[in-house]
Structures are given as structure tokens and as C-alpha cells.
Design a protein around this motif. Structure first.
Motif, short mmCIF file in Angstrom:
data_model
loop_
_atom_site.label_atom_id
_atom_site.label_comp_id
_atom_site.label_asym_id
_atom_site.label_seq_id
_atom_site.Cartn_x
_atom_site.Cartn_y
_atom_site.Cartn_z
N ILE A 174 3.86 -23.47 20.14
CA ILE A 174 3.69 -24.92 20.18
C ILE A 174 2.29 -25.23 20.71
N TYR A 175 1.58 -26.10 20.03
CA TYR A 175 0.36 -26.69 20.58
C TYR A 175 0.64 -28.18 20.78
N ASP A 203 10.89 -15.70 29.11
CA ASP A 203 11.40 -16.04 27.78
C ASP A 203 10.51 -17.06 27.09
N VAL A 204 10.12 -18.11 27.82
CA VAL A 204 9.25 -19.16 27.28
C VAL A 204 8.05 -19.28 28.22
N LEU A 234 11.04 -29.13 21.41
CA LEU A 234 11.85 -28.32 22.32
C LEU A 234 13.24 -28.04 21.75
N VAL A 235 13.83 -29.01 21.06
CA VAL A 235 15.16 -28.79 20.50
C VAL A 235 15.14 -27.72 19.41
N PRO A 236 14.24 -27.79 18.41
CA PRO A 236 14.19 -26.68 17.45
C PRO A 236 13.75 -25.37 18.08
N LEU A 237 12.90 -25.43 19.11
CA LEU A 237 12.51 -24.19 19.80
C LEU A 237 13.73 -23.49 20.37
N LEU A 284 5.77 -19.65 23.06
CA LEU A 284 4.58 -20.01 23.82
C LEU A 284 4.27 -21.49 23.58
N ILE A 285 4.09 -22.22 24.68
CA ILE A 285 3.71 -23.63 24.61
C ILE A 285 2.34 -23.77 25.26
#
Length: 684
Positions: free
Chosen positions: A327-328, A300-301, A154-157, A234-235
Motif C-alpha cells: 500500500i502507498y 505480519d504487517v 485495509l479491508v481487502p488487505l 507493507l504500508i
């Protein structure tokens, strides 16, 4: 002296600086100590524990120059890793001041791929560096459960999207101003553009039995144009419950507050102290109702499960060509559930239509070599520009085009292989096995063990009081019990409630056949219940504060991956471990025929276990073995007989009697009574 009291003594020894105790502590427990010290503003202790983490991460070679040591220490901060400045402040306010080692290595992997110098990192944002790179990147975050993998992506995202999120905020504010203040609702519209938002058509996403996400708004900003409509990230998660947990953490990171009641104070995490981009939209499609509406409001996410991924792409709510981050999470299970055609559409989009460089994360405690090969073949992990990050190192993934200078930063290694990927079991756990006869109910053994733990806790409190020792690190047992399937967990709740009456508050998490699983999960997190009955996949990736014990009842021992995830509910960052506290216990209750399988499992995963007895000490005997009539505890004897009558041969007694099942769960899903529901699956 009790075992728990002995651990308390070891806690005091640690604070006295004894190295043998320090060396036995797992990284998760060290990070827990560090976080607690910072929260208590005990900076002397925080510095001491930080030094231990530093030596674990980079080694303890006295010949290392002081300048190198200072650089290594700087890398143990979010700022030193290149996170967005506003996010540094927000992480600190949420008590995530120091990144864990897996979070450090996950960020360092991206820095290494980008070949970023210290000077560039200080002056150029991560998003700009990614744009200049113009090559897709992949990172496998492979680490033990509870090591902080969610923040590791999440931080690098957010740092990768930071500039774009600020731009979207300006576009939305401009569109809002264009609407004009014709209705006198200026304050309402200002709240919309200064607050984060979780987009969901289900109230349960933002309100769980009293848990309130303040600052959330479901209003529209008007027509801001398609520039801010498509998600940038996208997560994909395997379960709805994990999706909600991820959404709520992300919501907090972008300025939202989560409170148990409207009057609670949020302190440093107050949304008005938040300095990051405003009006961020987090879109959740995690059930059929949400899927029917889709993501129609400037998301946005996006967070979804494999079940709804194809529909989101069919409806063009998610455009693969516009995704900057994918992200998976719990990647092994999530990829297994993803349709091959959906996976191909997501990652094989036309390069000419792509607008951004893409960063992809595969995250999990059971990301294996086979999964890595699938990811490379499916173009999920770009060859030559991918890394593996664990709690102890980061390294370039071997390919025909080796990553240049991947070892530039201390702690990195030149290359890694997919063969390095395997299931990761946290070493700081205590594993135990209780073998029961094939014709006896394991529930009786479970009840006896639960009582035994409570008695040990009471004895510890008494010994501590007599000795004047403060037991700040020891807590009352909190337990998750895993059953093979939801039906068995459902049948067990009533008899277990009856036998543990007054000693534990029980609940059962049944995402498929139960009611209000999010409410049940939230009640357990807030310690309104202390024993949760669940199944293996229902709590995959979930984090429960202050959990001390995991019990498995008749679960198969031939799947190392499943055992890793079940055991991984304890020993997590933020929980007590098995060295300093009375937490991190994993107890497997097995039939005699299955007992030998645990030996093979332990050899595969590299852990040791001890056999324990659940026989209660209610029949006192003299030295010659005869019954000591004068010391018989009649109350304990009565309880033993009642437990035996209630729990032995449970399956035969209950059978498929619908009256028993219906007595367990009562459907009360009326939205108007949202404040009062949620107790259907819990018993006090």
C-alpha cells in the motif's frame, strides 16, 4: 434567523424527506448520517438514508428489475463485497457496518479483476481467489479526503491475508506449546497468542497521553521459525503521524481495543468477542529509534515511511518477494519521498523468487495522471490487471490487454484512462476568502473570525432554545489553522493564546521542531483542545472528529493539491458537512497581492467561494452613520484594542527573540513522567 439555525431547519426538512435538500448533500455527509442512524439503532432512518446512497451509487432508473436492485443492495454490505466473515463482524462492532461508496468500489475493483461470480464469492475466500489468479494486480483508490480510503485498502488487505494469518496463528501457538509451561506463566503466554500486537520500541505508539491499547504485548513467542517472520503486507505513508493513525485503526480491526482510561467499557468492540486470527503483529518503523531496532519480531504487517524503507530492505526485515500486499497511502507525497532505487527494489524483484501474487494499492486525493504514468513505468500498476476506484465508480485501467467483463457488476465501466486521475476536492464544503491589507497581520483577522463563529454558535443555541428545536447536529466550532511553516506557527501560539483566553483551548502541532506531536494530536482528537495550529504536511491524511473549520493563513494559492488536502480536514465521513450541520468551512486569509490567485484556484478545482468581512460589530452607529454612544459595548471595544495591540505586526514584534519561542515549548520528554507530559504545546 442565523445561518446556523437555518441549517438546523434544513436538517429537519431532510428528516421530512424533502428531495431538494437530499440532492445537495455530499456523499461524506450522507455516510455520516447513515453511520449515526445505525449507531442510534434508528433503522427506519438508516434504511431511508441507505436508499439515497443506493440511488447515488447505481442511479435511480425505475425500469431496473427488482432482482438487480436486490443485488445492488447486497453489494452495499461488506459480506456482499466478499470481505472475510470474521472481518464483517469486527467492522460491525466498530460501527463501520456499511461501507462507503469508495470502499464499495475499491472492493468491486478487485472482484472485477478476478472476474468473480456471486457463487464463487460466497464459497471461496478472497485469498484463494487471488492465489488462483496468479497475476499481480493494482488498484488506484482516488477519492476526496475523508471518504474512507483507509478502510478501502485495509479491508481487502486483511481479507487477502486472512487464511495466511490464521495459519501463522497456528504455527505460533504450536511453537509456544513446544516451549512448555515450565515457569507457570500460562495465562501470560495465552494472552500473547490471543491478542493483536503493535510492534514498536516507542511507548508513544501504543500509549498517547492516557490512550491505552489493551491486549498489546511486547513478549516473544520463542523461535517459531522464519515462516512467520517476514511481513506479508507493507504500508508506506509519508508521515509518522499518519503511520500511527493507520496502525491504531488496523490494530482495532484485528481485535485490539483503544481506551482513554483502563476502566472504560468497550461494548461490542470487546476483544473477547473478536473472531479473527489472533496474535497478529503490526510492525511500525516510523522514527530513528524504531529504525535502529528494525522488525526483528515476526511481523505480519509492516508500516513505515519512505525514509526507512531502504534500511528495512537492506536488513532483510522486509523481503519484497514475500509481500502479498503493498500500500502507498497519500501516494503522491509518499512516492515523491521514496528513493528511486528503493522503489525499483520493491517492485522489480525477481519473479522466480516471488512466492505470492501481489495486490498493490495507490491511495490518495491527489493521485494524478503524471503519478499514474510513473506507477505504470515502475511496474507498480501491472498493465492489464489494474483498476481505478473512486467514490462514484470503478473501471479497468486502459492498456493493451483490456480487463475482461469489468462492467459485469452494475456501476462499473469498461475502461478508464490515467487522464481520469486528478485532484479530488469534496463538493460539500463552504469556501470563504478574507482579504487583509498587505501591511496588516492576518492573526488579527483570524481572531475576529474565530470570535464571530463563537458568537454565531451562541446565537444559534439561544434561538433553538427559544423555538424548542433540538440542535443535535450543531456543535461548537473546532478549528485547525494552517501556517506556511512550523516557525510561524510556533511564534503565533503565545499571542493567539493571550487573545483567545477563555474562549478556545489552543495547541500547536510541530512534528519537526516541537515536542510530543502524537500527544498533541491525541489531545485534540479527544477535544481537550479546540484550536490546533499546524502546517500543511503535518496533518496530511489525519482524521480529527467533529472538526468544523479550516483556516489558512497566507498560504500560497498556486498549488491545487495542497489546497485539497488542507480543505480536506473538514467535511469528512463522521463530521458535519456544510449542508446539514455547521461544519465544512474552509476560510483562506490572504494578503491583497495574493487575493487574485484564489480566483484561478477556484476555477481549476471547480468550486465557488464568497468574500467575508472580519470587522467586529463593536461600533454601533445610527441611521445617519454617527456613533451611537448609548449602545457602545465597552468590553468589546476594550478587547478590540487589546487584540490590535497584541497581533498587528506580530512578526516584527516577535522577531527571532529566543525567549519568546522557549516560553512556548518546554521539553519534558522524561519517559518516567509520561502521564503528565503533553501540555508543552497546548494552552488552556
Amino acid at each position: 434567523m442565523s445561518t446556523t439555525f437555518a441549517r438546523c431547519r434544513r436538517t429537519l426538512a431532510l428528516h421530512s424527506g424533502l428531495s431538494d435538500v437530499e440532492n445537495s448533500i455530499g456523499l461524506n455527509e450522507l455516510h455520516t448520517l447513515l453511520r449515526d442512524a445505525v449507531q442510534k439503532e434508528d433503522y427506519v432512518e438508516a434504511g431511508r438514508v441507505s436508499n439515497i446512497v443506493l440511488s447515488r451509487l447505481y442511479g435511480d432508473d425505475p425500469s431496473v428489475p427488482e432482482a438487480t436492485r436486490r443485488e445492488q443492495r447486497r453489494r452495499m454490505s461488506w459480506k456482499g463485497l466478499g470481505a472475510a466473515p470474521w472481518l464483517n463482524d469486527r467492522l460491525d462492532s466498530l460501527n463501520y457496518t456499511f461501507p462507503t461508496t469508495i470502499q464499495i468500489n475499491a472492493m468491486e475493483a478487485v472482484n472485477a479483476i478476478l472476474n468473480t461470480t456471486d457463487e464463487v464469492m460466497e464459497s471461496v475466500s478472497l485469498e484463494e481467489r487471488v492465489d488462483v489468479h496468479q497475476r499481480d494486480m493494482g488498484v488506484v483508490v482516488s477519492g476526496t479526503t475523508g471518504s474512507g480510503k483507509t478502510l478501502a485498502y485495509l479491508v481487502p488487505l486483511l481479507s487477502t491475508l486472512s487464511d495466511s494469518l490464521f495459519l501463522r496463528q497456528r504455527i505460533r501457538v504450536g511453537a509456544e506449546e513446544a516451549v512448555g509451561d515450565t515457569t507457570g506463566d500460562l495465562l501470560d503466554r495465552v494472552a500473547v497468542v490471543t491478542s493483536p500486537m503493535i510492534r514498536s520500541n516507542s511507548r508513544k505508539q501504543t500509549r498517547q497521553s492516557g490512550a491505552i491499547a489493551t491486549g498489546a504485548s511486547m513478549s516473544s513467542l520463542g523461535q517459531s521459525g522464519k515462516d512467520v517472520k517476514s511481513p506479508l503486507a507493507l504500508i508506506v505513508v509519508p508521515t509518522r503521524e499518519l503511520g500511527v493513525q493507520t496502525a491504531m485503526l488496523l490494530y482495532q480491526l484485528v481485535g485490539g481495543n483503544i481506551k482513554d482510561d483502563p476502566t472504560a467499557l468497550t461494548g461490542r468492540a470487546n476483544m473477547f468477542k473478536y473472531k479473527g486470527p489472533k496474535g497478529i503483529r503490526i510492525g511500525c518503523v516510523l522514527d530513528d529509534e524504531e529504525a535502529s531496532f528494525g522488525l526483528k519480531l515476526q511481523t505480519d504487517v509492516a508500516i513505515t515511511t519512505p525514509q526507512y524503507l531502504g534500511k528495512l530492505m537492506d536488513d532483510e526485515d522486509v523481503l519484497p518477494s514475500k509481500l502479498r500486499v503493498i500500500i502507498y497511502d497519500e501516494a503522491d507525497l509518499a512516492l515523491e519521498k521514496t528513493d528511486a532505487k528503493d522503489l525499483e527494489r520493491l517492485f522489480d524483484d525477481d519473479p522466480e523468487e516471488r512466492e505470492y501474487t501481489r495486490l498493490t494499492y495507490l491511495v490518495g486525493a491527489s493521485v494524478t495522471e503524471a503519478l499514474g504514468n510513473l506507477a505504470v513505468a515502475s511496474r507498480i500498476l501491472p498493465q492489464g490487471k489494474s483498476c481505478i476506484a473512486t467514490a462514484t465508480r470503478f473501471a479497468a485501467l486502459q492498456s493493451e490487454e483490456p480487463l475482461a467483463d469489468a462492467a459485469r457488476i452494475a456501476g462499473g465501466e469498461k475502461s478508464a484512462s490515467l487522464k481520469d486521475l486528478s485532484v479530488c476536492l469534496y463538493p460539500g464544503l463552504k469556501h470563504e476568502r478574507a482579504v487583509v491589507p498587505n501591511d496588516s497581520s492576518g492573526l488579527l483577522t483570524l481572531t475576529r473570525l474565530l470570535r464571530k463563529e463563537l458568537q454565531a454558535y451562541d446565537q444559534t443555541v439561544k434561538e433553538a432554545g427559544d423555538s424548542g428545536v433540538a440542535l443535535n447536529t450543531v456543535q461548537r466550532p473546532r478549528v485547525v489553522v494552517f501556517f506556511p511553516d512550523e516557525e510561524q506557527a510556533k511564534k503565533a501560539i503565545v499571542p493567539l493564546r493571550d487573545t483567545m483566553w477563555g474562549e478556545h483551548k489552543l495547541c500547536v502541532l510541530l512534528p519537526t521542531i516541537g515536542f510530543n506531536p502524537l500527544t498533541i494530536m491525541d489531545q485534540f482528537k479527544r477535544n481537550e483542545t479546540s484550536v490546533m495550529l499546524a502546517t500543511a504536511n503535518s496533518v496530511r491524511g489525519l482524521d480529527f472528529p467533529a472538526l468544523t473549520h479550516v483556516y489558512t493563513l497566507y498560504l500560497p494559492m498556486d498549488d491545487p493539491r495542497e489546497y485539497v488536502h488542507l480543505a480536506g480536514r473538514v467535511g469528512r465521513v463522521g463530521q458535519l458537512g456544510s449542508v446539514l450541520g455547521d461544519g465544512g468551512h474552509v476560510v483562506s486569509i490572504l494578503r491583497e497581492d495574493d487575493a487574485g490567485k484564489m480566483d484561478e484556484l477556484a476555477a481549476t478545482l471547480g468550486f465557488e467561494f464568497v468574500d467575508i468581512e472580519a470587522t467586529p460589530d463593536v461600533i454601533p452607529r445610527g441611521e445617519d452613520g454617527s456613533l451611537d454612544v448609548d449602545n457602545v459595548d465597552v468590553e468589546k471595544m476594550r478587547r478590540l484594542l487589546e487584540d490590535t495591540m497584541t497581533l498587528v505586526d506580530l512578526a516584527e514584534d516577535i522577531g527571532d527573540d529566543p525567549t519568546v519561542v522557549e516560553a512556548t515549548l518546554v521539553d519534558d520528554s522524561d519517559e518516567e513522567d509520561d502521564e503528565d507530559d503533553g501540555d508543552e504545546d497546548s494552552f488552556q
